[in-house]
Design an enzyme around this catalytic site. Structure first.
Site, PDB file in Angstrom:
ATOM      1  N   ASP A  72      26.569  25.943  67.780  1.00  0.00           N
ATOM      2  CA  ASP A  72      25.767  25.537  68.922  1.00  0.00           C
ATOM      3  C   ASP A  72      26.251  26.162  70.269  1.00  0.00           C
ATOM      4  O   ASP A  72      27.366  26.693  70.070  1.00  0.00           O
ATOM      5  CB  ASP A  72      25.913  24.028  68.972  1.00  0.00           C
ATOM      6  CG  ASP A  72      26.967  23.228  68.761  1.00  0.00           C
ATOM      7  OD1 ASP A  72      28.250  24.100  68.566  1.00  0.00           O
ATOM      8  OD2 ASP A  72      27.145  22.182  67.975  1.00  0.00           O
ATOM      9  N   ASP A 141      29.490   9.458  66.649  1.00  0.00           N
ATOM     10  CA  ASP A 141      28.354   8.614  66.057  1.00  0.00           C
ATOM     11  C   ASP A 141      27.754   9.497  65.168  1.00  0.00           C
ATOM     12  O   ASP A 141      26.494   9.386  64.726  1.00  0.00           O
ATOM     13  CB  ASP A 141      27.355   8.883  67.476  1.00  0.00           C
ATOM     14  CG  ASP A 141      27.088  10.344  67.820  1.00  0.00           C
ATOM     15  OD1 ASP A 141      27.801  11.266  67.308  1.00  0.00           O
ATOM     16  OD2 ASP A 141      26.355  10.579  68.783  1.00  0.00           O
ATOM     17  N   HIS A 143      27.099  12.577  64.370  1.00  0.00           N
ATOM     18  CA  HIS A 143      26.259  13.990  64.539  1.00  0.00           C
ATOM     19  C   HIS A 143      27.063  14.985  63.829  1.00  0.00           C
ATOM     20  O   HIS A 143      28.183  15.071  63.778  1.00  0.00           O
ATOM     21  CB  HIS A 143      25.810  14.130  66.117  1.00  0.00           C
ATOM     22  CG  HIS A 143      27.209  14.809  66.979  1.00  0.00           C
ATOM     23  ND1 HIS A 143      27.451  13.799  68.076  1.00  0.00           N
ATOM     24  CD2 HIS A 143      27.939  15.753  66.757  1.00  0.00           C
ATOM     25  CE1 HIS A 143      28.621  14.558  68.795  1.00  0.00           C
ATOM     26  NE2 HIS A 143      28.844  15.675  67.937  1.00  0.00           N
ATOM     27  N   GLU A 148      21.816  14.883  67.129  1.00  0.00           N
ATOM     28  CA  GLU A 148      22.258  13.453  67.655  1.00  0.00           C
ATOM     29  C   GLU A 148      21.466  12.535  66.512  1.00  0.00           C
ATOM     30  O   GLU A 148      20.665  12.903  66.074  1.00  0.00           O
ATOM     31  CB  GLU A 148      21.784  13.505  68.908  1.00  0.00           C
ATOM     32  CG  GLU A 148      22.453  14.425  69.871  1.00  0.00           C
ATOM     33  CD  GLU A 148      24.125  13.950  70.353  1.00  0.00           C
ATOM     34  OE1 GLU A 148      24.819  13.545  69.307  1.00  0.00           O
ATOM     35  OE2 GLU A 148      24.503  14.313  71.353  1.00  0.00           O
TER      36      GLU A 148
HETATM   37  C1  F6R Z   1      30.815  21.621  67.748  1.00  0.00           C
HETATM   38  C2  F6R Z   1      29.946  20.800  67.417  1.00  0.00           C
HETATM   39  C3  F6R Z   1      30.056  19.350  67.284  1.00  0.00           C
HETATM   40  C4  F6R Z   1      31.918  18.924  67.017  1.00  0.00           C
HETATM   41  C5  F6R Z   1      31.758  17.450  67.350  1.00  0.00           C
HETATM   42  C6  F6R Z   1      33.146  16.793  67.084  1.00  0.00           C
HETATM   43  O1  F6R Z   1      30.491  22.878  67.684  1.00  0.00           O
HETATM   44  O2  F6R Z   1      28.775  21.147  66.885  1.00  0.00           O
HETATM   45  O3  F6R Z   1      29.350  18.652  66.226  1.00  0.00           O
HETATM   46  O4  F6R Z   1      31.958  19.292  65.885  1.00  0.00           O
HETATM   47  O5  F6R Z   1      30.967  16.805  68.388  1.00  0.00           O
HETATM   48  O6  F6R Z   1      33.840  17.425  68.048  1.00  0.00           O
HETATM   49  P1  F6R Z   1      35.489  17.303  68.256  1.00  0.00           P
HETATM   50  O7  F6R Z   1      36.209  18.206  67.146  1.00  0.00           O
HETATM   51  O8  F6R Z   1      35.948  17.822  69.731  1.00  0.00           O
HETATM   52  O9  F6R Z   1      35.737  16.037  68.004  1.00  0.00           O
END
Ligand code: F6R
Length: 274
Positions: A72, A141, A143, A148
């Site tokens: 992303d 959450d 995702h 989301e």
């Molecule tokens: C990042 C992504 C997100 C993260 C998630 C957890 O490329 O796609 O899904 O993997 O938000 O983020 P952290 O590792 O910072 O807790």
């Protein structure tokens, strides 16, 4: 779905890096057959990237014949911004390894035609033959990538509006100021990741424990998009002890007692040596 429970985030970093190196090496990539890797950003995979750089510097793995696609990127954040995922990936990983920049793919959230950017990304993934291994992280959450709660479980690469929860969680990277966190992102879909031949999800910390419980012990539900991977034939979740705090004792016991060979998708069953 399999779960590997390790003692600490540091162990998750070492184990996952060795696993990625092993999968690349086993596939014997060449100019005729590249290894295709999906990659996340965020706090969780940072340790894995550091360990992979170490393995590369020791000559244990090369990325010469590896093609990467990131999950992303924020919309409207310049690539040069220190919190863009372009910047993150080059700074924390790509500039330290021998990957050819032309084999690196990251969605561009600054183009005027975001729709074409997303459909071209899907086309490129298809053209190269899909992912050998997709590595991901999850939000508190549940995702996966920026899919989301409420996202379609068959979604493809597209623009997504970020939830307030995600923007709040990521404000730590933007001087703790939520107003600086972009409101939209381009993200691969749940379906894009589900098409990968193998998926490895890294989960660390007690703040992810409820999401891991929803991912593993409850049903498939688009409000916890990571739960879709219950339907994937080859997904491994690698977590630390803290992330298991909401799981049943019998779930933890079961996965801790799994035969290690069942956990590791290996062509050779060779142990992972650094
Ligand atoms: C990042 C992504 C997100 C993260 C998630 C957890 O490329 O796609 O899904 O993997 O938000 O983020 P952290 O590792 O910072 O807790």
């Amino acid at each position: 779905m399999k779960l590997l429970i390790l003692d600490s985030p540091d162990e998750v970093a070492s184990w996952s890096a060795k696993y990625v190196a092993k999968r690349i090496n086993e596939s014997k990539p060449s100019r005729d057959r590249y290894f295709v890797l999906g990659l996340p950003t965020g706090g969780t995979p940072l340790g894995m990237y550091r360990k992979l750089i170490e393995l590369h510097k020791k000559g244990k793995v090369s990325f010469q014949y590896v093609v990467t696609f990131n999950m992303d990127e924020y919309v409207n954040l310049p690539k040069t911004h220190s919190q863009s995922y372009h910047y993150f990936m080059y700074d924390n990983f790509f500039k330290h390894i021998d990957i050819d920049p032309k084999n690196v793919h990251i969605l561009d959230g600054t183009v005027s035609d975001l729709k074409s950017e997303c459909s071209d990304y899907e086309k490129k993934i298809k053209q190269i033959g899909g992912f050998d291994l997709f590595i991901g992280g999850i939000g508190a959450d549940g995702h996966i990538a920026f899919n989301e709660p409420g996202s379609s479980l068959v979604s493809r690469t597209r623009v997504k509006t970020l939830t307030d929860d995600t923007r709040e969680a990521n404000a730590r990277f933007f001087d703790n100021d939520i107003s600086q966190v972009p409101r939209e992102a381009l993200t691969v879909g749940v379906g894009t990741v589900m098409d990968a031949r193998e998926v490895m999800i890294l989960i660390t910390g007690s703040h992810k424990a409820f999401a891991l419980y929803k991912a593993i012990e409850e049903g498939v539900n688009h409000m916890w998009t990571i739960s879709a991977f219950q339907l994937h034939p080859n997904t491994l979740m690698v977590c630390d002890e803290d992330a298991t705090l909401e799981l049943k004792v019998k779930t933890v016991k079961y996965f801790k007692n799994l035969n290690p060979h069942e956990l590791i998708n290996s062509d050779s069953n060779a142990s992972i040596k650094s």
